[in-house]
Design a protein around this motif. Structure first.
Motif, PDB file in Angstrom:
ATOM      1  N   THR A  74      82.933 -80.462  22.864  1.00 16.85           N
ATOM      2  CA  THR A  74      83.103 -79.159  23.499  1.00 16.85           C
ATOM      3  C   THR A  74      82.861 -78.078  22.449  1.00 16.85           C
ATOM      4  O   THR A  74      83.489 -78.088  21.389  1.00 16.85           O
ATOM      5  N   LEU A  75      81.951 -77.159  22.750  1.00  9.45           N
ATOM      6  CA  LEU A  75      81.474 -76.175  21.770  1.00  9.45           C
ATOM      7  C   LEU A  75      81.514 -74.779  22.358  1.00  9.45           C
ATOM      8  O   LEU A  75      81.112 -74.565  23.495  1.00  9.45           O
ATOM      9  N   ALA A  76      82.006 -73.825  21.572  1.00  3.08           N
ATOM     10  CA  ALA A  76      81.940 -72.410  21.954  1.00  3.08           C
ATOM     11  C   ALA A  76      81.062 -71.680  20.943  1.00  3.08           C
ATOM     12  O   ALA A  76      81.126 -71.958  19.744  1.00  3.08           O
ATOM     13  N   VAL A  77      80.227 -70.766  21.418  1.00  3.53           N
ATOM     14  CA  VAL A  77      79.316 -70.040  20.529  1.00  3.53           C
ATOM     15  C   VAL A  77      79.309 -68.559  20.883  1.00  3.53           C
ATOM     16  O   VAL A  77      79.592 -68.174  22.018  1.00  3.53           O
ATOM     17  N   SER A  78      79.005 -67.756  19.890  1.00  6.76           N
ATOM     18  CA  SER A  78      78.779 -66.329  20.132  1.00  6.76           C
ATOM     19  C   SER A  78      77.322 -65.981  19.882  1.00  6.76           C
ATOM     20  O   SER A  78      76.948 -64.806  19.892  1.00  6.76           O
ATOM     21  N   ILE A  79      76.481 -67.012  19.633  1.00  2.00           N
ATOM     22  CA  ILE A  79      75.068 -66.807  19.315  1.00  2.00           C
ATOM     23  C   ILE A  79      74.251 -67.662  20.271  1.00  2.00           C
ATOM     24  O   ILE A  79      73.746 -68.732  19.890  1.00  2.00           O
ATOM     25  N   PRO A  80      74.105 -67.270  21.532  1.00  3.93           N
ATOM     26  CA  PRO A  80      73.474 -68.137  22.526  1.00  3.93           C
ATOM     27  C   PRO A  80      72.031 -68.493  22.237  1.00  3.93           C
ATOM     28  O   PRO A  80      71.544 -69.521  22.685  1.00  3.93           O
ATOM     29  N   ARG A  81      71.319 -67.680  21.449  1.00  5.95           N
ATOM     30  CA  ARG A  81      69.895 -67.920  21.232  1.00  5.95           C
ATOM     31  C   ARG A  81      69.630 -69.186  20.416  1.00  5.95           C
ATOM     32  O   ARG A  81      68.541 -69.734  20.452  1.00  5.95           O
ATOM     33  N   ILE A  82      70.627 -69.676  19.693  1.00  8.72           N
ATOM     34  CA  ILE A  82      70.399 -70.883  18.900  1.00  8.72           C
ATOM     35  C   ILE A  82      70.574 -72.155  19.720  1.00  8.72           C
ATOM     36  O   ILE A  82      70.191 -73.241  19.284  1.00  8.72           O
ATOM     37  N   LEU A  83      71.160 -72.035  20.912  1.00  9.59           N
ATOM     38  CA  LEU A  83      71.571 -73.226  21.649  1.00  9.59           C
ATOM     39  C   LEU A  83      70.440 -74.144  22.088  1.00  9.59           C
ATOM     40  O   LEU A  83      70.518 -75.359  21.878  1.00  9.59           O
ATOM     41  N   PRO A  84      69.390 -73.641  22.755  1.00  7.77           N
ATOM     42  CA  PRO A  84      68.390 -74.574  23.292  1.00  7.77           C
ATOM     43  C   PRO A  84      67.794 -75.502  22.241  1.00  7.77           C
ATOM     44  O   PRO A  84      67.732 -76.722  22.439  1.00  7.77           O
ATOM     45  N   GLU A  85      67.371 -74.952  21.114  1.00  4.20           N
ATOM     46  CA  GLU A  85      66.741 -75.781  20.080  1.00  4.20           C
ATOM     47  C   GLU A  85      67.754 -76.686  19.396  1.00  4.20           C
ATOM     48  O   GLU A  85      67.513 -77.887  19.201  1.00  4.20           O
ATOM     49  N   LEU A  86      68.923 -76.132  19.045  1.00  2.00           N
ATOM     50  CA  LEU A  86      69.939 -76.912  18.348  1.00  2.00           C
ATOM     51  C   LEU A  86      70.466 -78.059  19.218  1.00  2.00           C
ATOM     52  O   LEU A  86      70.453 -79.223  18.814  1.00  2.00           O
ATOM     53  N   LEU A  87      70.925 -77.722  20.421  1.00  2.00           N
ATOM     54  CA  LEU A  87      71.513 -78.736  21.286  1.00  2.00           C
ATOM     55  C   LEU A  87      70.455 -79.717  21.800  1.00  2.00           C
ATOM     56  O   LEU A  87      70.733 -80.909  21.952  1.00  2.00           O
ATOM     57  N   GLY A  88      69.253 -79.199  22.071  1.00  2.00           N
ATOM     58  CA  GLY A  88      68.181 -80.085  22.518  1.00  2.00           C
ATOM     59  C   GLY A  88      67.848 -81.132  21.470  1.00  2.00           C
ATOM     60  O   GLY A  88      67.668 -82.320  21.785  1.00  2.00           O
ATOM     61  N   SER A  89      67.783 -80.714  20.218  1.00  2.00           N
ATOM     62  CA  SER A  89      67.472 -81.654  19.132  1.00  2.00           C
ATOM     63  C   SER A  89      68.582 -82.682  18.968  1.00  2.00           C
ATOM     64  O   SER A  89      68.326 -83.870  18.750  1.00  2.00           O
ATOM     65  N   PHE A  90      69.831 -82.221  19.088  1.00  2.00           N
ATOM     66  CA  PHE A  90      70.952 -83.147  18.931  1.00  2.00           C
ATOM     67  C   PHE A  90      70.975 -84.189  20.049  1.00  2.00           C
ATOM     68  O   PHE A  90      71.160 -85.388  19.803  1.00  2.00           O
ATOM     69  N   LEU A  91      70.771 -83.746  21.293  1.00  2.00           N
ATOM     70  CA  LEU A  91      70.816 -84.677  22.425  1.00  2.00           C
ATOM     71  C   LEU A  91      69.626 -85.641  22.433  1.00  2.00           C
ATOM     72  O   LEU A  91      69.727 -86.745  22.967  1.00  2.00           O
ATOM     73  N   THR A  92      68.521 -85.213  21.844  1.00  2.00           N
ATOM     74  CA  THR A  92      67.392 -86.135  21.708  1.00  2.00           C
ATOM     75  C   THR A  92      67.761 -87.294  20.790  1.00  2.00           C
ATOM     76  O   THR A  92      67.412 -88.454  21.048  1.00  2.00           O
ATOM     77  N   ARG A  93      68.501 -86.979  19.735  1.00  2.00           N
ATOM     78  CA  ARG A  93      68.912 -88.026  18.790  1.00  2.00           C
ATOM     79  C   ARG A  93      70.099 -88.829  19.323  1.00  2.00           C
ATOM     80  O   ARG A  93      70.201 -90.035  19.075  1.00  2.00           O
ATOM     81  N   TYR A  94      71.028 -88.157  20.043  1.00  2.00           N
ATOM     82  CA  TYR A  94      72.226 -88.823  20.561  1.00  2.00           C
ATOM     83  C   TYR A  94      72.296 -88.622  22.079  1.00  2.00           C
ATOM     84  O   TYR A  94      73.106 -87.838  22.585  1.00  2.00           O
ATOM     85  N   PRO A  95      71.450 -89.310  22.828  1.00  2.00           N
ATOM     86  CA  PRO A  95      71.329 -89.054  24.270  1.00  2.00           C
ATOM     87  C   PRO A  95      72.555 -89.431  25.091  1.00  2.00           C
ATOM     88  O   PRO A  95      72.696 -88.974  26.229  1.00  2.00           O
ATOM     89  N   HIS A  96      73.473 -90.229  24.547  1.00  2.00           N
ATOM     90  CA  HIS A  96      74.633 -90.667  25.326  1.00  2.00           C
ATOM     91  C   HIS A  96      75.858 -89.787  25.106  1.00  2.00           C
ATOM     92  O   HIS A  96      76.909 -90.038  25.688  1.00  2.00           O
ATOM     93  N   VAL A  97      75.725 -88.773  24.275  1.00  2.00           N
ATOM     94  CA  VAL A  97      76.841 -87.851  24.037  1.00  2.00           C
ATOM     95  C   VAL A  97      76.852 -86.778  25.127  1.00  2.00           C
ATOM     96  O   VAL A  97      75.807 -86.230  25.487  1.00  2.00           O
ATOM     97  N   HIS A  98      78.041 -86.475  25.642  1.00  2.00           N
ATOM     98  CA  HIS A  98      78.194 -85.418  26.651  1.00  2.00           C
ATOM     99  C   HIS A  98      78.606 -84.126  25.944  1.00  2.00           C
ATOM    100  O   HIS A  98      79.614 -84.099  25.229  1.00  2.00           O
ATOM    101  N   LEU A  99      77.829 -83.070  26.159  1.00  2.00           N
ATOM    102  CA  LEU A  99      78.082 -81.773  25.515  1.00  2.00           C
ATOM    103  C   LEU A  99      78.473 -80.730  26.547  1.00  2.00           C
ATOM    104  O   LEU A  99      77.819 -80.585  27.583  1.00  2.00           O
ATOM    105  N   ARG A 100      79.550 -79.998  26.271  1.00  2.00           N
ATOM    106  CA  ARG A 100      79.934 -78.847  27.084  1.00  2.00           C
ATOM    107  C   ARG A 100      79.959 -77.635  26.166  1.00  2.00           C
ATOM    108  O   ARG A 100      80.546 -77.683  25.087  1.00  2.00           O
ATOM    109  N   GLN A 101      79.309 -76.549  26.579  1.00  2.00           N
ATOM    110  CA  GLN A 101      79.284 -75.354  25.733  1.00  2.00           C
ATOM    111  C   GLN A 101      79.670 -74.120  26.527  1.00  2.00           C
ATOM    112  O   GLN A 101      79.445 -74.036  27.723  1.00  2.00           O
ATOM    113  N   PHE A 102      80.279 -73.154  25.802  1.00  2.00           N
ATOM    114  CA  PHE A 102      80.715 -71.897  26.392  1.00  2.00           C
ATOM    115  C   PHE A 102      80.223 -70.753  25.510  1.00  2.00           C
ATOM    116  O   PHE A 102      80.163 -70.883  24.289  1.00  2.00           O
ATOM    117  N   ILE A 103      79.863 -69.641  26.137  1.00  2.00           N
ATOM    118  CA  ILE A 103      79.564 -68.415  25.391  1.00  2.00           C
ATOM    119  C   ILE A 103      80.850 -67.604  25.344  1.00  2.00           C
ATOM    120  O   ILE A 103      81.384 -67.221  26.392  1.00  2.00           O
TER     121      ILE A 103
END
Length: 297
Positions: A94-123
């Motif tokens: 579970t992740l909270a961020v104040s910088i939404p523009r970094i999310l697509p690339e950062l989280l996309g790269s992480f989930l590509t490497r760890y596809p079975h991890v469930h991620l929840r994020q909040f702005i």
């Protein structure tokens, strides 16, 4: 003292009303009253000031509630740790961020490497992230202002320059750099109040000797860029966002005075158990920002 007594006490403390608490707990009101009375007898002090069915936590109750909530948090964290060790799920973060523009690339790269991890994020705003960490509701936060607290760790990830965007044809558009005081009379297109970057840029302006006039507040860098392009104001932008603002006609100005930089960091609570997936994420984020910093050198 029984576990059920503590659960009942926590509910009554939150609602400060015996009847409403009994309805939520789905027990009879007299039974709830007797349970709270037995708890107070065990402790030797009253926990509430009573006015009929309306109750209010007194000083004893507030002190005890803080301990009860810590105890429940430790039990919940213990359950999460055992589930992680037993492999009862593939991992969740579970992740909270104040910088939404970094999310697509950062989280996309992480989930590509760890596809079975469930991620929840909040702005979230900086203050909200601090509260969520203190309450144990999130594993991590990524912010541009340090998150501080007795149980909070905040690790700097990268420091980047903050620039000023001006529209084409602006009186300063032919300049390469400015002192910030030169735009004290301009209208500013800004991030929403309460977010780390807005707090940071307001501090820059105060350091320069003025309070900015905000004509528009938002949270999308590209929208802010469009409004600047239309001549509706000037705007601060961090280097990380520049490549994501597709407005080639905008002029980027370096700010000489004061020094305008932001440091992005990762925060977490030492009281919250970090799963194996969370530890992988922690390392991945550090490596991700290290790579970005290296590419910008």
């Amino acid at each position: 003292m029984e576990f059920l007594q503590l659960q009942y006490f926590q509910t009554v403390a939150r609602l400060e009303h015996i009847t409403k608490a009994a309805e939520e707990l789905q027990i009879a009101q007299p039974s709830l009253s007797k349970t709270i009375a037995r708890l107070e007898a065990d402790l030797g002090v009253p926990l509430f000031d009573r006015r009929g069915r309306q109750v209010r936590l007194n000083a004893y109750g507030k002190a005890f509630l803080a301990r009860v909530e810590k105890a429940f948090m430790e039990l919940n964290e213990g359950k999460r740790e055992l589930q992680d060790l037993a492999g009862l799920h593939r991992g969740s973060i579970t992740l909270a961020v104040s910088i939404p523009r970094i999310l697509p690339e950062l989280l996309g790269s992480f989930l590509t490497r760890y596809p079975h991890v469930h991620l929840r994020q909040f702005i979230e705003s900086t203050s909200s992230m601090k509260r969520l960490l203190d309450q144990g509701d999130i594993d991590f936060c990524i912010s541009s202002i340090p998150i501080q607290g007795p149980d909070v760790e905040w690790k700097p990830l990268m420091t980047e320059e903050v620039f000023l965007l001006v529209p084409p044809g602006h009186r300063l558009a032919k300049r390469e750099s400015i002192d910030l005081i030169e735009v004290k009379d301009e209208s500013f297109i800004s991030m929403n109040a309460g977010f780390g970057f807005r707090d940071l840029t307001d501090d820059f302006c105060r350091e320069a000797g003025f309070v900015p006039t905000i004509s528009f507040e938002g949270d999308e860098p590209d929208i802010i860029g469009k409004l600047v392009e239309q001549g509706l104001g000037v705007a601060f932008t961090p280097a990380l966002s520049l490549s994501r603002i597709s407005r080639p006609t905008l002029k980027r100005l370096r700010i000489r005075k004061p020094v305008c930089q932001r440091t992005i960091g990762l925060g977490w609570s030492n009281r919250r158990y970090l799963s194996q997936a969370a530890h992988h994420f922690q390392k991945f984020v550090a490596d991700y920002f290290k790579k970005i910093s290296t590419e910008r050198l």
